[in-house]
Scaffold this active site. Structure first.
Site, short mmCIF file in Angstrom:
data_model
loop_
_atom_site.label_atom_id
_atom_site.label_comp_id
_atom_site.label_asym_id
_atom_site.label_seq_id
_atom_site.Cartn_x
_atom_site.Cartn_y
_atom_site.Cartn_z
N THR A 127 25.02 31.69 -6.21
CA THR A 127 26.02 32.65 -5.73
C THR A 127 27.44 32.24 -6.14
OG1 THR A 127 27.13 33.36 -3.70
CG2 THR A 127 25.83 31.38 -3.53
N ASP A 128 28.32 33.22 -6.26
CA ASP A 128 29.74 32.93 -6.54
C ASP A 128 30.40 32.18 -5.39
OD1 ASP A 128 29.94 35.06 -4.71
OD2 ASP A 128 31.17 36.33 -6.01
N GLU A 129 29.74 32.17 -4.21
CA GLU A 129 30.36 31.54 -3.04
C GLU A 129 30.48 30.03 -3.19
OE1 GLU A 129 29.40 33.29 0.72
OE2 GLU A 129 28.77 35.14 -0.25
N TYR A 151 26.62 28.15 4.55
CA TYR A 151 25.77 28.82 3.55
C TYR A 151 26.13 28.36 2.14
CZ TYR A 151 24.48 32.49 0.20
OH TYR A 151 24.02 33.17 -0.91
N LYS A 155 23.88 26.22 -0.62
CA LYS A 155 23.57 26.72 -1.97
C LYS A 155 24.11 25.75 -3.03
CE LYS A 155 21.86 30.06 -3.08
NZ LYS A 155 20.41 30.40 -3.28
N ARG A 275 36.12 35.92 10.75
CA ARG A 275 35.08 34.89 10.55
C ARG A 275 35.78 33.54 10.37
NH1 ARG A 275 31.65 36.03 5.21
NH2 ARG A 275 30.26 37.21 6.55
N PRO A 276 35.30 32.46 11.04
CA PRO A 276 35.93 31.16 10.82
C PRO A 276 35.77 30.72 9.35
CG PRO A 276 34.24 31.04 12.55
CD PRO A 276 34.20 32.43 12.00
N GLY A 277 36.83 30.18 8.76
CA GLY A 277 36.75 29.70 7.37
C GLY A 277 36.52 30.80 6.35
N HIS A 278 36.88 32.02 6.71
CA HIS A 278 36.59 33.19 5.86
C HIS A 278 37.25 33.06 4.48
CE1 HIS A 278 36.18 37.87 6.12
NE2 HIS A 278 35.59 37.36 5.05
P1 NAD Z 1 17.36 37.89 1.57
O1 NAD Z 1 17.90 37.19 2.77
O2 NAD Z 1 17.30 39.37 1.55
O3 NAD Z 1 15.88 37.39 1.25
C1 NAD Z 1 15.51 36.04 1.29
C2 NAD Z 1 14.00 35.98 1.12
O4 NAD Z 1 13.62 34.60 1.08
C3 NAD Z 1 13.22 36.64 2.26
O5 NAD Z 1 12.14 37.38 1.73
C4 NAD Z 1 12.73 35.45 3.08
O6 NAD Z 1 11.52 35.71 3.77
C5 NAD Z 1 12.56 34.41 1.99
N1 NAD Z 1 12.66 33.02 2.50
C6 NAD Z 1 13.63 32.52 3.30
N2 NAD Z 1 13.38 31.22 3.56
C7 NAD Z 1 12.23 30.91 2.90
C8 NAD Z 1 11.47 29.72 2.76
N3 NAD Z 1 11.82 28.59 3.37
N4 NAD Z 1 10.36 29.76 1.99
C9 NAD Z 1 9.98 30.92 1.36
N5 NAD Z 1 10.65 32.07 1.49
C10 NAD Z 1 11.76 32.07 2.23
O7 NAD Z 1 18.23 37.33 0.35
P2 NAD Z 1 18.84 38.09 -0.91
O8 NAD Z 1 20.09 38.76 -0.50
O9 NAD Z 1 17.77 38.84 -1.60
O10 NAD Z 1 19.25 36.84 -1.79
C11 NAD Z 1 18.33 36.25 -2.72
C12 NAD Z 1 19.01 35.09 -3.40
O11 NAD Z 1 20.18 35.55 -4.05
C13 NAD Z 1 19.45 33.99 -2.44
O12 NAD Z 1 19.18 32.76 -3.05
C14 NAD Z 1 20.95 34.22 -2.30
O13 NAD Z 1 21.60 32.99 -2.04
C15 NAD Z 1 21.30 34.76 -3.66
N6 NAD Z 1 22.46 35.66 -3.72
C16 NAD Z 1 22.56 36.74 -2.87
C17 NAD Z 1 23.65 37.59 -2.97
C18 NAD Z 1 23.81 38.79 -2.06
O14 NAD Z 1 24.88 39.44 -2.07
N7 NAD Z 1 22.80 39.18 -1.29
C19 NAD Z 1 24.65 37.36 -3.94
C20 NAD Z 1 24.50 36.25 -4.80
C21 NAD Z 1 23.41 35.41 -4.68
P1 TYD Z 2 28.95 39.79 3.69
O1 TYD Z 2 28.27 41.06 3.32
O2 TYD Z 2 28.48 39.05 4.89
O3 TYD Z 2 28.93 38.89 2.38
P2 TYD Z 2 29.71 37.48 2.08
O4 TYD Z 2 30.27 36.94 3.32
O5 TYD Z 2 28.59 36.68 1.57
O6 TYD Z 2 30.74 37.83 1.06
O7 TYD Z 2 30.49 40.11 3.89
C1 TYD Z 2 31.26 40.72 2.88
C2 TYD Z 2 32.68 40.80 3.38
O8 TYD Z 2 32.72 41.68 4.51
C3 TYD Z 2 33.22 39.47 3.88
O9 TYD Z 2 34.61 39.39 3.56
C4 TYD Z 2 33.05 39.55 5.38
C5 TYD Z 2 33.21 41.04 5.67
N1 TYD Z 2 32.47 41.55 6.85
C6 TYD Z 2 33.14 42.25 7.87
O10 TYD Z 2 34.36 42.45 7.80
N2 TYD Z 2 32.41 42.67 8.95
C7 TYD Z 2 31.07 42.43 9.06
O11 TYD Z 2 30.47 42.82 10.09
C8 TYD Z 2 30.40 41.74 8.00
C9 TYD Z 2 28.92 41.46 8.07
C10 TYD Z 2 31.14 41.32 6.91
#
Ligand code: NAD
Ligand code: TYD
Length: 337
Positions: A127-129, A151, A155, A275-278
């Protein structure tokens, strides 16, 4: 016909399930095994449309469980793609331990199995985070990582182990770092699906702080295609940023979602404690992945409108989620804000 088989961990989640649907639809030469622990975020309904495909196999298992991982990785797979993670920042603030177990320990267990079985490619979905707060400009792959939430730190711990296995053992790894992803089948805890479903239910939406935080939005299928592209065309040992190129403040996203759901600001928006540390801003430079031949295809306005239309049509998908585990989480996360 003998198929090459990819092991996809976390394939029942949001981005993993998009990846599996796309690969099975577009690649007749490939078969997929999903290994997923079925946490709150893992949902068999996400892959209902491929469940009967003979090229699809599902194994329930935890990536931190060495026995389960060894069996799955050793079962004739050519590549492993690790989507499995605890993925929500707010939950990492409430309960960091689960993040260390899956995102750090789980990655370690997978790397050991990949090394032992001599797997040809291991791709870590990151992730970019991990770059932390980016005040100006855009992160490139060689930038130092400065994660600031539990988180992002978990990662980053995964990424560093993956890179260390390349340096130390020559394990053929790749890392993608994607930006904030939106689209169908996203568990309604993150900004877009939480706000869309709350608005469709006639509820308010909680904007953290002043709402001026900036994220770079990427459509889920573009993210999944980027991961597949890097898996097949990337150079082992390298990291590739996958950014959507759509920088928006949270307020801009909120306005757009209100418009698409026909709700008004005054009746719907609640500013709540930040959010703390946002992290204020994330921004990715994706030139390296573009050089490899990947580019996001989905226009942001169209992607967001399609996403809202999907949630409008698929109440059968999100209503059961919102009445289950989600309720306790929502209370813990938002009641005191
Ligand atoms: P998600 O939370 O929707 O899905 C996570 C999946 O992993 C679920 O199916 C869960 O059951 C499974 N899982 C969790 N813990 C597990 C374990 N210990 N063993 C096996 N399976 C397990 O996540 P997502 O949003 O689809 O993200 C997928 C990946 O992409 C993650 O690694 C996340 O860090 C990365 N990512 C997500 C985003 C985003 O915006 N959602 C952006 C960049 C990177
Ligand atoms: P989120 O979807 O949780 O992704 P990330 O924190 O991984 O970027 O949040 C996206 C942005 O939206 C982030 O700046 C936090 C904000 N946010 C709110 O303002 N309210 C909410 O209820 C949530 C879940 C996120």
């Amino acid at each position: 016909m003998a198929h090459r088989r990819w092991l996809v961990t976390g394939g029942l989640g949001f981005i993993g399930s998009s990846f599996v649907r796309l690969v099975l639809a577009e690649r007749a030469d490939l078969a997929i095994t999903v290994l997923d622990a079925l946490t709150y975020a893992g949902n068999p309904a996400n892959l209902a449309e491929v469940a009967a495909d003979p090229r699809y196999r599902f194994v329930k298992g935890d990536i931190a469980d060495a026995k389960a991982v060894d069996a799955a990785v050793g079962d004739g797979v050519d590549a492993v793609v690790n989507f499995a993670a605890e993925s929500h920042v707010d939950r990492s603030i409430l309960d960091p331990e689960a993040f260390i177990r899956t995102d750090v320990m789980g990655t370690h267990v997978l790397l050991e199995a990949v090394r032992r079985h001599g797997i040809a490619r291991f791709l870590q979905v990151s992730t970019d985070e991990v770059y932390g707060d980016v005040e100006q400009g855009a992160s490139v792959e060689d930038d130092p990582i400065r994660p600031r939430s539990p988180y992002a730190a978990s990662k980053a711990g995964g990424d560093l182990q993956v890179l260390a296995y390349f340096a130390t053992f020559g394990t053929p790894i790749l890392i993608t770092r994607g930006s904030n992803t939106y689209g169908p089948y996203q568990y309604p805890e993150k900004l877009v699906p939480l706000f869309v479903t709350n608005l469709l239910e006639g509820e308010t939406v909680p904007v953290y702080g002043d709402g001026g935080q900036i994220r770079d939005w990427l459509y889920v299928d573009d993210h999944a295609r980027g991961i597949a592209h890097v898996l097949e065309h990337g150079t082992p040992g390298e990291v590739y940023n996958l950014g959507g190129g759509n920088s928006r403040t949270n307020l801009e996203i909120t306005h757009e979602l209100l418009r698409l759901t026909g709700r008004t600001w005054d009746e719907s928006v609640r500013h709540v404690t930040d959010r703390p540390g946002h992290d204020r801003r994330y921004a990715l430079d994706s030139a390296k992945a573009r050089t490899l031949g990947w580019t996001p295809r989905v226009d942001f306005a169209a992607g967001l409108a399609d996403t809202v239309a999907w949630y409008r049509a698929r109440e059968d998908w999100w209503r059961p989620i919102k009445s289950g585990e989600f309720r306790d989480y929502y209370r813990r996360q938002y009641a005191l804000r």
